[in-house]
Structures are given as C-alpha cells and as structure tokens.
Design an enzyme around this catalytic site. Sequence first.
Site, PDB file in Angstrom:
ATOM      1  N   LYS A 203     -21.932  20.189   4.640  1.00 57.36           N
ATOM      2  CA  LYS A 203     -20.542  19.487   4.249  1.00 57.36           C
ATOM      3  C   LYS A 203     -20.109  19.645   3.038  1.00 57.36           C
ATOM      4  O   LYS A 203     -19.057  19.885   2.717  1.00 57.36           O
ATOM      5  CB  LYS A 203     -20.805  18.025   4.893  1.00 57.36           C
ATOM      6  CG  LYS A 203     -19.688  16.911   4.511  1.00 57.36           C
ATOM      7  CD  LYS A 203     -19.896  15.678   5.075  1.00 57.36           C
ATOM      8  CE  LYS A 203     -18.868  14.631   4.503  1.00 57.36           C
ATOM      9  NZ  LYS A 203     -19.064  13.403   4.882  1.00 57.36           N
ATOM     10  N   GLU A 209     -31.752  22.326  -0.166  1.00 57.10           N
ATOM     11  CA  GLU A 209     -32.365  23.279   0.931  1.00 57.10           C
ATOM     12  C   GLU A 209     -31.342  24.394   1.521  1.00 57.10           C
ATOM     13  O   GLU A 209     -31.892  25.248   1.664  1.00 57.10           O
ATOM     14  CB  GLU A 209     -32.904  22.482   1.919  1.00 57.10           C
ATOM     15  CG  GLU A 209     -33.956  21.117   1.295  1.00 57.10           C
ATOM     16  CD  GLU A 209     -33.064  19.952   1.116  1.00 57.10           C
ATOM     17  OE1 GLU A 209     -32.279  20.021   0.663  1.00 57.10           O
ATOM     18  OE2 GLU A 209     -33.986  19.019   1.265  1.00 57.10           O
ATOM     19  N   GLY A 263     -21.983  13.532   8.406  1.00 60.42           N
ATOM     20  CA  GLY A 263     -22.992  14.575   8.572  1.00 60.42           C
ATOM     21  C   GLY A 263     -23.504  14.191   9.950  1.00 60.42           C
ATOM     22  O   GLY A 263     -23.373  15.239  10.776  1.00 60.42           O
ATOM     23  N   ARG A 264     -24.130  13.154  10.142  1.00 60.76           N
ATOM     24  CA  ARG A 264     -24.646  12.838  11.403  1.00 60.76           C
ATOM     25  C   ARG A 264     -23.733  12.763  12.674  1.00 60.76           C
ATOM     26  O   ARG A 264     -24.237  12.447  13.863  1.00 60.76           O
ATOM     27  CB  ARG A 264     -25.603  11.700  11.371  1.00 60.76           C
ATOM     28  CG  ARG A 264     -25.036  10.452  10.641  1.00 60.76           C
ATOM     29  CD  ARG A 264     -25.925   9.261  10.240  1.00 60.76           C
ATOM     30  NE  ARG A 264     -25.469   8.035   9.619  1.00 60.76           N
ATOM     31  CZ  ARG A 264     -25.214   8.035   8.297  1.00 60.76           C
ATOM     32  NH1 ARG A 264     -25.135   9.223   7.573  1.00 60.76           N
ATOM     33  NH2 ARG A 264     -24.629   6.986   7.737  1.00 60.76           N
ATOM     34  N   HIS A 380     -48.916  11.881  28.796  1.00 57.42           N
ATOM     35  CA  HIS A 380     -50.219  12.252  28.408  1.00 57.42           C
ATOM     36  C   HIS A 380     -50.510  12.182  27.011  1.00 57.42           C
ATOM     37  O   HIS A 380     -51.283  12.907  26.474  1.00 57.42           O
ATOM     38  CB  HIS A 380     -50.259  13.631  28.945  1.00 57.42           C
ATOM     39  CG  HIS A 380     -49.971  13.803  30.465  1.00 57.42           C
ATOM     40  ND1 HIS A 380     -50.896  13.499  31.317  1.00 57.42           N
ATOM     41  CD2 HIS A 380     -48.934  13.916  30.990  1.00 57.42           C
ATOM     42  CE1 HIS A 380     -50.506  13.417  32.595  1.00 57.42           C
ATOM     43  NE2 HIS A 380     -48.977  13.764  32.445  1.00 57.42           N
ATOM     44  N   LYS A 496     -33.733  12.816  -3.816  1.00 60.64           N
ATOM     45  CA  LYS A 496     -32.991  14.114  -4.344  1.00 60.64           C
ATOM     46  C   LYS A 496     -32.983  14.056  -5.719  1.00 60.64           C
ATOM     47  O   LYS A 496     -33.636  15.197  -6.227  1.00 60.64           O
ATOM     48  CB  LYS A 496     -31.419  14.118  -3.751  1.00 60.64           C
ATOM     49  CG  LYS A 496     -31.290  14.136  -2.449  1.00 60.64           C
ATOM     50  CD  LYS A 496     -29.951  14.408  -2.170  1.00 60.64           C
ATOM     51  CE  LYS A 496     -29.588  14.555  -0.753  1.00 60.64           C
ATOM     52  NZ  LYS A 496     -28.090  14.546  -0.492  1.00 60.64           N
TER      53      LYS A 496
HETATM   54  O1  F6P Z   1     -29.661  14.084   2.775  1.00 63.95           O
HETATM   55  C1  F6P Z   1     -28.766  13.380   3.675  1.00 63.95           C
HETATM   56  C2  F6P Z   1     -27.677  14.037   4.040  1.00 63.95           C
HETATM   57  O2  F6P Z   1     -26.676  13.870   3.157  1.00 63.95           O
HETATM   58  C3  F6P Z   1     -26.970  13.849   5.592  1.00 63.95           C
HETATM   59  O3  F6P Z   1     -26.474  12.798   5.696  1.00 63.95           O
HETATM   60  C4  F6P Z   1     -26.317  15.073   5.777  1.00 63.95           C
HETATM   61  O4  F6P Z   1     -26.379  15.350   7.309  1.00 63.95           O
HETATM   62  C5  F6P Z   1     -27.327  16.019   5.135  1.00 63.95           C
HETATM   63  O5  F6P Z   1     -27.735  15.608   4.049  1.00 63.95           O
HETATM   64  C6  F6P Z   1     -26.848  17.597   4.854  1.00 63.95           C
HETATM   65  O6  F6P Z   1     -25.673  17.425   3.973  1.00 63.95           O
HETATM   66  P1  F6P Z   1     -24.629  18.634   3.976  1.00 63.95           P
HETATM   67  O7  F6P Z   1     -24.271  18.992   5.143  1.00 63.95           O
HETATM   68  O8  F6P Z   1     -23.767  18.213   2.932  1.00 63.95           O
HETATM   69  O9  F6P Z   1     -25.436  19.875   3.384  1.00 63.95           O
END
Ligand code: F6P
Length: 537
Positions: A203, A209, A263-264, A380, A496
């Site tokens: 987003k 990462e 994002g979620r 289990h 972060k």
């Molecule tokens: O670290 C949390 C977050 O901001 C989430 O809310 C989001 O889904 C994820 O990181 C990834 O963010 P992006 O889509 O901006 O890379």
Amino acid sequence: MDALETLSEWSQILACPVPQSLKAEFANDPDRASKMTIQAGDLRIDYSKQMIDEIAITRLLDLASARATASAFARMAKGERINFTEGRAVGHMALRTPRGEQFLIDGVDVVPAVWSVLDQMANLARAIRSGEFIGSTGRRIRSVVNIGIGGSDLGPAMVYEALRGNRSPDISCRFVSNVDPADLEANLAGLNPAETLFIVASKTFTTVETLTNARAARQWLVDQLGESAVEKHFVALSTDTQAVREFGIDTKNMFEFWDWVGGRYSVPSAIGLSVMIAVGPEVFFDFLSGMHAMDIHTAQATGRMNGPLMLALVNIWNAAALKTSSRAVIPYSFDLRRFPAYLQQLIMESNGKSVRSDGTRVPYATSPVIWGEPGTNGQHAFMQLLHQGTDVVPVDFIGFARTSADDASRNELLFTNLLAQSRALAFGRNIDELPDSPARPHRVFEGNRPSTTIVAPELSAGVLGQLIALYEHSTFFEGAIWDINSFDQWGVELGKELALSIGSTLADFSTHNHPELDSSTHTLLSWFTEHRQNNNQ
Ligand code: F6P
C-alpha cells in the site's frame, strides 16, 4: 462519546449473572438453538453453545443501542473520516460495491475508479490465463510471485488457498513476505524466470521487508533475463505512484488503490490481483459479491438478526463477563488453514488497542489473542487445553456441508468431529458417568466452555467473501462499543523505528561505543557480530 464504564447499560452487563450450566440452559429451553442461530446470507451462525442467556442478550443489545452501533456503521458506509487518528475515511466496502451503485468518499463517488482498476486487473488476468500476455522471451506466464507483507500478503495468500477448487491448473501463485532470505529463496526454487510474474504488493511502497525482497527478486530476474525483462515481469499494487516509479516499475504496470483502504481490509482491492489471476475474474467478482451481500446484511438486519453484531456482542460478553483473553478460530476445512492467521491481523491489528477516542486509557479489556489451526489437526494438539485446561478459551468453529473433493464419507468424518468438539466443550462429562478408577478425576470434562459454530453449504467464492466481511464487521462493532479506533496501527511503528536505529548501530558497532544501548541489546549485538563474521568467513 460517553465513557463505556459510565453507562448504565455496561453496568447491567457486568452485573448480569453468567449461566452456570449449558446442559440446564438447553434442557430448560428446547428452542434455544433456533433462538440463538442467525442466518446471514449463506452463513448459519449458531451461538447457542456460548455461556449466555436471554437476559444477557437483551442487555448486550441495549448496550449496542446505547453505543449507536447501527449509525456508527452508517457513518463508515457514508465515507466519513472515522479513522480519526489518521484523518481518513474507511472505504473497503466501496471495493465490492456493484458497478453502477454509489459509494461516496468526501462527496466523490469512488465506485467508477474502483471498477476501472478491477477492469484493468481483469484484462491482465484474462490475458495471462489465455496465454495472450507473454514474458520477455515469448513464454507464457505459469507462476505468479506476490511479494508483500501483512495485509498485502495474508489476504491474497489466504484467499488463494481457500479457493483451491477454482484455480487454474496452468498457473500457480507463491507468496513471499518474510525478510528472512529463506522465504524468497524457497519460493524461487524451481521457477523459470521466463514464465514468472512478480507482483510487488505494498500500500505504502515503503515497507522495508517488501522492498528488500522485491529488489532481490528483481536482481534474480535481471541476472537471468537482463534488465529489459523487468517491464514484462514486474507489476506493482500500491497507493503511491511516485514510490512505484522511484522503485523502477513502470507506472503503466501499476494497479492503484487508495488511502481509504486499510491494509488488512485490502484483499478485495488490487491487492487481490494474484487471486484473480489464479481463479479468473468471474470467480473473483463472485467473491466481491459475497462480501457485498454481507455489507448489505449488516446494514439492514436489526438487533439479534444481525450476524456481525451478535458475533461482536458475544465477544464483548466473553471478555467482560467470562474474563477470557484468548479466542480460537478452528476451521474444519483444510482450504481455510490460513484463515486464523488472516484473522489475527484483521482482529488484533484492528482492536488490539488500549486508548479510546478521547485519548484516555480504557479500563476494560479489548481484543483477545486470536489464534487457531484447522480441525481435525488441532484436536491432536491444543484441544486438550481447551477441554481441560485452567483457562477458558471461546472457540469459533467453521464448517461446511460439502467440500470441493468428491468424498462424502471423509467430509462426514470432518463435520462430525466438529460437532463432537463443540458438544464436548459445552456439555463435558461428569464423574458419575465414569467407572471407578484412579484415572476417574482426570477423565472429567467440566463442560460449559463456550463456542460459536458457523456453517455454510460449501466454501464457494461467495461464501468466502461473506465469511471475511462477517469478521470485518464484527471487528468494527467491537471497536465501536469499546470506543477505540479499529483502523489505525500505531502499535507497529515503534518496532519499525527501532529496527532502523539498531540497523545503523550495527553498521558501526565494532568501531564505536554505544552507551545508549541497554546491556541485553548490547550483548546480543556483540554475539550477532561475532557469529555473523564467523559465518561469513
Ligand atoms: O506493519 C503493519 C502494516 O502497516 C500493515 O497494516 C500492513 O498491512 C502492512 O504493514 C504492509 O504495509 P504495506 O502494504 O504498505 O507494505
């Protein structure tokens, strides 16, 4: 907004006795199950095995009225800026609004823009599926690698697995999220770069990462096919055109979404591109229709007929009256095995908050820890604790009458196991039912362990959409009652920032003193530096 603890409706809930015996509740009311079951679209939600009774339900509904949950939902549906800490509207329902209908954000109907991106996605998906779209060497795309994290990974990864029965056999998707090089390495293994499309899903397009993995993937591609191949093998999903350009992806290969999509909550947006390629646009549109059907149900169903509202009220009850702090989600469906992980972000990132709208700390519990694994595997592993442990953990069981595999007997086994677990949790087994032996007290099940059972005929795309939206909206109602902002995630920021600062500390760690570090971090960094160097030798 009035503080929750000052409301008489809240005091009434705290003062409400918890039923002592589910056995007695069922015996005293033969209609209990039908009274406590809601049909929401294709979903049948049975909360009769919760430790709740009619008095508690009435009081919870009074609380929902006092908190004006229906108008809070309407404010979201009107595109108001209810994400008050970030000054943003919350528009994920616009993403599944049918073409031609309206969803206003800041007075602008966003539905045409939503469908313009969906059409752009559908064009690419169809071209890839038909073989019309080819890679830089003229070969068909057979593998799609989605690089993203959080909502840019969990949603598409979960839906891709859940819709296994609808996927094309010619194209497979892989999902890379972890900055641990092992993730990319494992997922690139065996791929032919000439047949691979990378989707960089972020987003913000700033997530370390994702960008780190995307750079490494780009290098992997360039090493084998040359720089000119990037254009045909990389697309971006983002809200930030400039950042996509700066990264080196042509913006004509970008699929846009907007800052009013959390994002979620983003899987129905461009973030769902990998899924759409795998299952085809028509199935993806069925998925969106399912979500929309649950949006309509949530807006229109009143009081105890409203599935998401009742799911939320039961959770509020469990936290307030039973003092539970964890909740298990156990899908009796292998294809839904990523659903608990998906819900962890949806629910815990939304409602894992302790400050309310006026900036004061909440004096009551908010989101529990969400966890789970599919049944029957969980039976289990962890179910022992749920049956006989000292903590009470409410469970959401999810099951289906039919699976995609044509094997009625195994599916019966699966479903009967679900029922066996919910019955054992609810009704237990008392000592009188057991033969006399030293093991007798160990074999007692107390029962009265709460669960909700959500069932549907089968896990179709539409049902999956309904299920996701059910949980989205129950999360919304919980946040509205607790008076927290379910749409920000400041809690991930500090980690972060510290990762960046520890990164620069590491860069000069061997040549500079770092008195600002605590002794634990200092020692661990020394250890890491020593072993990393050994590894590099
Ligand atoms: O670290 C949390 C977050 O901001 C989430 O809310 C989001 O889904 C994820 O990181 C990834 O963010 P992006 O889509 O901006 O890379």
